[in-house]
Design a protein around this motif. Structure first.
Motif, mmCIF file in Angstrom:
data_model
loop_
_atom_site.group_PDB
_atom_site.id
_atom_site.type_symbol
_atom_site.label_atom_id
_atom_site.label_comp_id
_atom_site.label_asym_id
_atom_site.label_seq_id
_atom_site.Cartn_x
_atom_site.Cartn_y
_atom_site.Cartn_z
ATOM 1 N N LEU A 11 0.815 -1.206 0.000
ATOM 2 C CA LEU A 11 0.000 0.000 0.000
ATOM 3 C C LEU A 11 0.854 1.265 0.000
ATOM 4 O O LEU A 11 0.561 2.236 -0.702
ATOM 5 N N LYS A 12 1.914 1.227 0.769
ATOM 6 C CA LYS A 12 2.757 2.410 0.885
ATOM 7 C C LYS A 12 3.633 2.634 -0.333
ATOM 8 O O LYS A 12 4.165 3.720 -0.530
ATOM 9 N N ARG A 13 3.792 1.591 -1.140
ATOM 10 C CA ARG A 13 4.594 1.785 -2.356
ATOM 11 C C ARG A 13 3.750 2.299 -3.509
ATOM 12 O O ARG A 13 4.265 2.958 -4.412
ATOM 13 N N LEU A 14 2.476 2.021 -3.482
ATOM 14 C CA LEU A 14 1.614 2.394 -4.610
ATOM 15 C C LEU A 14 1.651 3.888 -4.946
ATOM 16 O O LEU A 14 1.741 4.244 -6.125
ATOM 17 N N PRO A 15 1.587 4.775 -3.961
ATOM 18 C CA PRO A 15 1.621 6.195 -4.311
ATOM 19 C C PRO A 15 2.881 6.588 -5.057
ATOM 20 O O PRO A 15 2.865 7.500 -5.878
ATOM 21 N N GLY A 16 3.966 5.892 -4.789
ATOM 22 C CA GLY A 16 5.210 6.170 -5.500
ATOM 23 C C GLY A 16 5.091 5.886 -6.983
ATOM 24 O O GLY A 16 5.491 6.700 -7.821
ATOM 25 N N TYR A 17 4.521 4.745 -7.309
ATOM 26 C CA TYR A 17 4.314 4.416 -8.723
ATOM 27 C C TYR A 17 3.413 5.452 -9.361
ATOM 28 O O TYR A 17 3.690 5.979 -10.430
ATOM 29 N N LEU A 18 2.321 5.731 -8.640
ATOM 30 C CA LEU A 18 1.330 6.653 -9.173
ATOM 31 C C LEU A 18 1.937 8.008 -9.492
ATOM 32 O O LEU A 18 1.758 8.538 -10.591
ATOM 33 N N SER A 19 2.679 8.549 -8.541
ATOM 34 C CA SER A 19 3.186 9.901 -8.763
ATOM 35 C C SER A 19 4.226 9.915 -9.871
ATOM 36 O O SER A 19 4.311 10.864 -10.644
ATOM 37 N N TYR A 20 4.998 8.823 -9.980
ATOM 38 C CA TYR A 20 5.956 8.779 -11.087
ATOM 39 C C TYR A 20 5.232 8.722 -12.433
ATOM 40 O O TYR A 20 5.570 9.450 -13.358
ATOM 41 N N LEU A 21 4.231 7.860 -12.508
ATOM 42 C CA LEU A 21 3.475 7.719 -13.761
ATOM 43 C C LEU A 21 2.839 9.047 -14.174
ATOM 44 O O LEU A 21 2.854 9.427 -15.339
ATOM 45 N N LYS A 22 2.316 9.738 -13.182
ATOM 46 C CA LYS A 22 1.667 11.019 -13.484
ATOM 47 C C LYS A 22 2.665 12.098 -13.861
ATOM 48 O O LYS A 22 2.315 13.071 -14.526
ATOM 49 N N SER A 23 3.909 11.934 -13.407
ATOM 50 C CA SER A 23 4.912 12.956 -13.684
ATOM 51 C C SER A 23 5.457 12.840 -15.111
ATOM 52 O O SER A 23 6.147 13.737 -15.594
ATOM 53 N N LEU A 24 5.177 11.736 -15.784
ATOM 54 C CA LEU A 24 5.684 11.561 -17.151
ATOM 55 C C LEU A 24 5.006 12.544 -18.093
ATOM 56 O O LEU A 24 3.820 12.835 -17.941
ATOM 57 N N PRO A 25 5.755 13.050 -19.064
ATOM 58 C CA PRO A 25 5.175 14.019 -20.002
ATOM 59 C C PRO A 25 4.116 13.358 -20.875
ATOM 60 O O PRO A 25 4.129 12.145 -21.074
ATOM 61 N N ALA A 28 5.128 11.005 -23.691
ATOM 62 C CA ALA A 28 5.890 9.792 -23.387
ATOM 63 C C ALA A 28 5.171 8.590 -24.001
ATOM 64 O O ALA A 28 3.984 8.670 -24.297
ATOM 65 N N PRO A 29 5.904 7.462 -24.187
ATOM 66 C CA PRO A 29 5.266 6.272 -24.759
ATOM 67 C C PRO A 29 4.034 5.863 -23.956
ATOM 68 O O PRO A 29 4.016 6.032 -22.731
ATOM 69 N N ALA A 30 3.063 5.306 -24.631
ATOM 70 C CA ALA A 30 1.809 4.943 -23.975
ATOM 71 C C ALA A 30 1.999 3.762 -23.029
ATOM 72 O O ALA A 30 1.241 3.581 -22.090
ATOM 73 N N GLY A 64 4.564 -4.180 -21.899
ATOM 74 C CA GLY A 64 4.459 -3.516 -20.605
ATOM 75 C C GLY A 64 3.030 -3.157 -20.263
ATOM 76 O O GLY A 64 2.094 -3.756 -20.779
ATOM 77 N N TYR A 65 2.890 -2.181 -19.388
ATOM 78 C CA TYR A 65 1.568 -1.772 -18.933
ATOM 79 C C TYR A 65 1.154 -0.490 -19.645
ATOM 80 O O TYR A 65 1.991 0.390 -19.888
ATOM 81 N N LEU A 66 -0.119 -0.389 -19.951
ATOM 82 C CA LEU A 66 -0.641 0.839 -20.537
ATOM 83 C C LEU A 66 -0.675 1.891 -19.422
ATOM 84 O O LEU A 66 -1.340 1.708 -18.399
ATOM 85 N N ARG A 67 0.072 2.959 -19.641
ATOM 86 C CA ARG A 67 0.268 3.959 -18.609
ATOM 87 C C ARG A 67 -1.054 4.515 -18.066
ATOM 88 O O ARG A 67 -1.293 4.554 -16.868
ATOM 89 N N GLU A 68 -1.912 4.900 -19.005
ATOM 90 C CA GLU A 68 -3.190 5.489 -18.615
ATOM 91 C C GLU A 68 -4.007 4.580 -17.694
ATOM 92 O O GLU A 68 -4.500 4.989 -16.648
#
Lengths: 213, 213
Positions: A11-25, A28-30, A64-68
């Motif tokens: 649970l505590k790691r999830l926000p890290g992934y989220l904020s990184y994903l959202k920080s991508l321009p 960036a690749p889909a 990989g995973y679809l970013r959106e």
DNA sequence: TAGATTGTTAATCGATTAACAATC
DNA sequence: TAGATTGTTAATCGATTAACAATC
């Protein structure tokens, strides 16, 4: 994605992934791979993959995973798509800082009002009302508030917690460095800066010792 | 008490014991048992005893630990008896709140000065100087500062971290919700409120679901 | 087909807990 | 001596990591 119990560690790691994903321009690749994510965040690939498996319905091999969708899945899992109303008790500096923090929207957190034992003003810089603590429990009940944020000195934290619980709150986020006694169904999340300082302090002590030989 | 490596888990529990011990009234019994401590903090007896064994030189069967020495032992172990000089970067609301927090003395933390990209004033409410970030690295070097506290927006955190490291800092306490890339000998302690919010949010989601049946 | 990447199953590691022995 | 409490050794539990199989 199954309805398994997910550990607090994950649970505590999830926000890290989220904020990184959202920080991508935006351009960036889909798609993004667990490896890319892991490298960016200084983590292990396997751990990232395992964490994502718990909240998303899977990536595609070689792609990989679809970013959106990953962003959506994590946000939904964390409940950031539903708004949570909260009250804050203790309109001191820290309390004011939290009241003024715009970023909470992103986490679905909405601080309705502040309470204080001796309110010096009627509202915060952001125009949110500051009431006297005597109205706390009633306010929570009337507005069906589920979360309380405690930013009062340690010696008053338990009293405030009791009032919150009397008002029907289900979760407490406390910045007071003291243990709170609460019924089993109430979650208390301690935001204790002293714990971080302990880790930092011990590290620095070791560094200093090392330098001296 | 031996020179064993102590895990972060233990390290993070120590401040809890310390603050509870210090909160006891002066006329409380001179000795305290692990059981008493455990109950007060909602923990297991064995865990408390094991933790204390790592930092103190032992309690006495049937009697417990001498409160005074326990406090001293923990404080010494955590390095709270040595003062650590720190700088803070980002004189926004959170930064100001931290600058103004008196309690850091207790942890041996001394914030010397604040830095900001566009300082609106020359000093904080507490009379500590606010400088322009361009002076950051030099200031750290000149004053042999070992710790930096980052309270700037996420997008500027890495730049600030780089400057701190250039200035010779050994530990970073960051409130910016982003991963920092640093050399191996630098410790980064993340104070990420988003992680706490994730735990709280998921708990509340579950509660709401439960109520609805 | 070959290779990158996902997902799963097994192995390792470390923290917590339980059981016991030692001591005042 | 009896009992409370400490400290230690062994067992359990859970998280992380490694190895492998599956897939596009």
């Amino acid at each position: 994605m199954e309805n398994k119990k997910i550990s607090k560690f994950v649970l505590k790691r999830l926000p890290g992934y989220l904020s990184y994903l959202k920080s991508l321009p935006a351009d960036a690749p889909a798609h993004i791979s667990a490896t890319t994510l892991a490298n960016a965040l200084g983590m292990g690939q396997v751990q990232v993959r395992k964490d994502l498996a718990l909240v998303s319905d899977g990536g595609r091999p070689k792609i990989g995973y679809l970013r959106e969708s990953l962003i959506e899945d994590i946000e939904q899992f964390l409940g950031y798509d539903n708004t949570t109303d909260a009250v804050l008790i203790g309109a001191g500096k820290l309390g004011q800082a939290l009241m003024g923090y715009k970023g909470f929207d992103e986490y679905g957190l909405n601080i309705l009002a502040a309470f204080d034992a001796s309110p010096s003003r009627e509202c915060t810089d952001e125009g949110k009302p500051i009431y006297h603590v005597s109205r706390l429990a009633d306010y929570c009940r009337e507005n069906k508030v589920l979360m309380g944020i405690i930013t009062v000195p340690a010696e008053h934290a338990q009293t405030v917690a009791d009032q919150l619980i009397a008002g029907g709150i289900k979760a407490i986020w406390t910045f007071a460095p003291t243990h709170l006694e609460v019924p089993g169904n109430i979650l208390v999340q301690y935001e204790n800066m002293a714990t971080s300082l302990a880790v930092l302090s011990v590290h620095l002590q070791a560094q200093i010792k090392e330098e001296k030989g």
